[in-house]
Design an enzyme around this catalytic site. Structure first.
Site, PDB file in Angstrom:
ATOM      1  N   ASP A  33      -6.215   2.450  14.254  1.00 22.90           N
ATOM      2  CA  ASP A  33      -5.485   2.761  13.026  1.00 22.90           C
ATOM      3  C   ASP A  33      -5.222   1.458  12.269  1.00 22.90           C
ATOM      4  O   ASP A  33      -4.816   0.458  12.852  1.00 22.90           O
ATOM      5  CB  ASP A  33      -4.160   3.456  13.357  1.00 22.90           C
ATOM      6  CG  ASP A  33      -3.561   4.152  12.145  1.00 22.90           C
ATOM      7  OD1 ASP A  33      -3.511   5.392  12.141  1.00 22.90           O
ATOM      8  OD2 ASP A  33      -3.161   3.443  11.190  1.00 22.90           O
ATOM      9  N   ILE A  34      -5.463   1.492  10.970  1.00 23.13           N
ATOM     10  CA  ILE A  34      -5.340   0.279  10.146  1.00 23.13           C
ATOM     11  C   ILE A  34      -3.864  -0.089   9.891  1.00 23.13           C
ATOM     12  O   ILE A  34      -3.552  -1.249   9.606  1.00 23.13           O
ATOM     13  CB  ILE A  34      -6.128   0.489   8.815  1.00 23.13           C
ATOM     14  CG1 ILE A  34      -6.624  -0.823   8.240  1.00 23.13           C
ATOM     15  CG2 ILE A  34      -5.311   1.262   7.797  1.00 23.13           C
ATOM     16  CD1 ILE A  34      -7.657  -0.637   7.126  1.00 23.13           C
ATOM     17  N   GLN A  96       0.627  14.701   6.969  1.00 18.23           N
ATOM     18  CA  GLN A  96      -0.776  14.290   7.058  1.00 18.23           C
ATOM     19  C   GLN A  96      -1.197  13.610   5.755  1.00 18.23           C
ATOM     20  O   GLN A  96      -1.002  14.165   4.667  1.00 18.23           O
ATOM     21  CB  GLN A  96      -1.677  15.512   7.325  1.00 18.23           C
ATOM     22  CG  GLN A  96      -3.154  15.155   7.483  1.00 18.23           C
ATOM     23  CD  GLN A  96      -4.031  16.375   7.776  1.00 18.23           C
ATOM     24  OE1 GLN A  96      -3.561  17.524   7.782  1.00 18.23           O
ATOM     25  NE2 GLN A  96      -5.306  16.127   8.006  1.00 18.23           N
ATOM     26  N   HIS A 102      -7.418  14.626  12.882  1.00 19.30           N
ATOM     27  CA  HIS A 102      -7.450  13.485  13.812  1.00 19.30           C
ATOM     28  C   HIS A 102      -6.246  13.532  14.739  1.00 19.30           C
ATOM     29  O   HIS A 102      -5.203  14.098  14.408  1.00 19.30           O
ATOM     30  CB  HIS A 102      -7.469  12.153  13.052  1.00 19.30           C
ATOM     31  CG  HIS A 102      -6.427  12.054  11.990  1.00 19.30           C
ATOM     32  ND1 HIS A 102      -6.576  12.635  10.755  1.00 19.30           N
ATOM     33  CD2 HIS A 102      -5.207  11.463  11.974  1.00 19.30           C
ATOM     34  CE1 HIS A 102      -5.496  12.406  10.032  1.00 19.30           C
ATOM     35  NE2 HIS A 102      -4.642  11.703  10.755  1.00 19.30           N
ATOM     36  N   PHE A 103      -6.426  12.874  15.874  1.00 19.03           N
ATOM     37  CA  PHE A 103      -5.371  12.754  16.882  1.00 19.03           C
ATOM     38  C   PHE A 103      -4.955  11.294  16.955  1.00 19.03           C
ATOM     39  O   PHE A 103      -5.804  10.413  17.085  1.00 19.03           O
ATOM     40  CB  PHE A 103      -5.873  13.213  18.256  1.00 19.03           C
ATOM     41  CG  PHE A 103      -6.224  14.676  18.308  1.00 19.03           C
ATOM     42  CD1 PHE A 103      -5.298  15.612  18.756  1.00 19.03           C
ATOM     43  CD2 PHE A 103      -7.468  15.122  17.889  1.00 19.03           C
ATOM     44  CE1 PHE A 103      -5.608  16.961  18.799  1.00 19.03           C
ATOM     45  CE2 PHE A 103      -7.789  16.471  17.927  1.00 19.03           C
ATOM     46  CZ  PHE A 103      -6.856  17.396  18.381  1.00 19.03           C
ATOM     47  N   HIS A 104      -3.645  11.064  16.880  1.00 18.07           N
ATOM     48  CA  HIS A 104      -3.110   9.715  17.037  1.00 18.07           C
ATOM     49  C   HIS A 104      -2.776   9.488  18.511  1.00 18.07           C
ATOM     50  O   HIS A 104      -2.098  10.323  19.131  1.00 18.07           O
ATOM     51  CB  HIS A 104      -1.790   9.560  16.265  1.00 18.07           C
ATOM     52  CG  HIS A 104      -1.889   9.736  14.791  1.00 18.07           C
ATOM     53  ND1 HIS A 104      -1.931   8.678  13.910  1.00 18.07           N
ATOM     54  CD2 HIS A 104      -1.918  10.849  14.013  1.00 18.07           C
ATOM     55  CE1 HIS A 104      -1.976   9.120  12.664  1.00 18.07           C
ATOM     56  NE2 HIS A 104      -1.968  10.447  12.697  1.00 18.07           N
TER      57      HIS A 104
HETATM   58  P1  5GP Z   1      -2.183  11.113   9.017  1.00 17.63           P
HETATM   59  O1  5GP Z   1      -1.057  10.763   8.078  1.00 17.63           O
HETATM   60  O2  5GP Z   1      -3.282  11.784   8.232  1.00 17.63           O
HETATM   61  O3  5GP Z   1      -1.780  11.865  10.243  1.00 17.63           O
HETATM   62  O4  5GP Z   1      -2.755   9.753   9.576  1.00 17.63           O
HETATM   63  C1  5GP Z   1      -3.701   8.988   8.917  1.00 17.63           C
HETATM   64  C2  5GP Z   1      -3.741   7.667   9.620  1.00 17.63           C
HETATM   65  O5  5GP Z   1      -4.863   6.961   9.146  1.00 17.63           O
HETATM   66  C3  5GP Z   1      -2.516   6.784   9.359  1.00 17.63           C
HETATM   67  O6  5GP Z   1      -1.920   6.437  10.595  1.00 17.63           O
HETATM   68  C4  5GP Z   1      -3.068   5.595   8.614  1.00 17.63           C
HETATM   69  O7  5GP Z   1      -2.447   4.390   8.989  1.00 17.63           O
HETATM   70  C5  5GP Z   1      -4.536   5.618   8.983  1.00 17.63           C
HETATM   71  N1  5GP Z   1      -5.429   5.102   7.979  1.00 17.63           N
HETATM   72  C6  5GP Z   1      -5.355   5.302   6.633  1.00 17.63           C
HETATM   73  N2  5GP Z   1      -6.401   4.711   6.024  1.00 17.63           N
HETATM   74  C7  5GP Z   1      -7.151   4.142   6.995  1.00 17.63           C
HETATM   75  C8  5GP Z   1      -8.362   3.386   6.988  1.00 17.63           C
HETATM   76  O8  5GP Z   1      -8.967   3.121   5.962  1.00 17.63           O
HETATM   77  N3  5GP Z   1      -8.828   2.966   8.189  1.00 17.63           N
HETATM   78  C9  5GP Z   1      -8.183   3.232   9.358  1.00 17.63           C
HETATM   79  N4  5GP Z   1      -8.723   2.746  10.465  1.00 17.63           N
HETATM   80  N5  5GP Z   1      -7.026   3.944   9.411  1.00 17.63           N
HETATM   81  C10 5GP Z   1      -6.533   4.395   8.236  1.00 17.63           C
END
Ligand code: 5GP
Length: 137
Positions: A33-34, A96, A102-104
């Site tokens: 995660d970035i 989200q 996706h799974f964290h």
């Molecule tokens: P969500 O909010 O959809 O559950 O999680 C999305 C995740 O993707 C977040 O934890 C965010 O930090 C990560 N993320 C967003 N943009 C990027 C990216 O360009 N590259 C990577 N590796 N992670 C990203």
């Protein structure tokens, strides 16, 4: 919700954007995660285009969770994690932010989670963590 082919993870899957990858096969990709909520925050995504877990075909969900477990074990060993938070947000109403399921995997306590998708991590530090996870896979 219709799947957006231009979402960030779709672009990572097509190789249009970079990612620090730890595992890949024909069905699943795992990468760092970035904006980590703790050191070692890793994402596992099915290659099947689906916005939320609810949209994902059951067989793809079943296979993805097997890879989630495999990567979790590598995080445990490689980063000496004492515990891992598994988080899955389905829908903007749940928080989200990227519309590809996706799974964290976050090696920390739920009581110590950093803010969600809030602050860029140190990419060199993240690369070093990825190497340790890969070595344990
Ligand atoms: P969500 O909010 O959809 O559950 O999680 C999305 C995740 O993707 C977040 O934890 C965010 O930090 C990560 N993320 C967003 N943009 C990027 C990216 O360009 N590259 C990577 N590796 N992670 C990203």
């Amino acid at each position: 919700m219709a799947y957006d082919e231009q979402n960030i993870f779709a672009r990572i899957l097509r190789g249009e954007l970079p990612a620090i990858k730890v595992y890949e096969d024909d069905q699943v990709l795992a990468f760092m995660d970035i904006m980590p909520q703790a050191d070692g925050h890793t994402l596992v995504i099915p290659k099947t285009p689906a916005v939320t877990l609810l949209d994902l075909p059951a067989d793809a969900a079943a296979y993805t969770i097997q890879v989630v477990q495999k990567v979790a074990k590598a995080i445990e060993v490689g980063l000496d994690a004492q515990g891992i938070v598994l988080m899955q947000l389905s829908g903007a109403a749940a928080g989200q932010t990227v519309p590809h399921v996706h799974f964290h995997l976050i090696p920390t306590s739920v009581h110590q989670l950093g803010k969600h998708a809030a602050q860029m991590g140190d990419q060199e530090k993240i690369k070093a963590q990825a190497e340790k996870i890969k070595a344990a896979l």
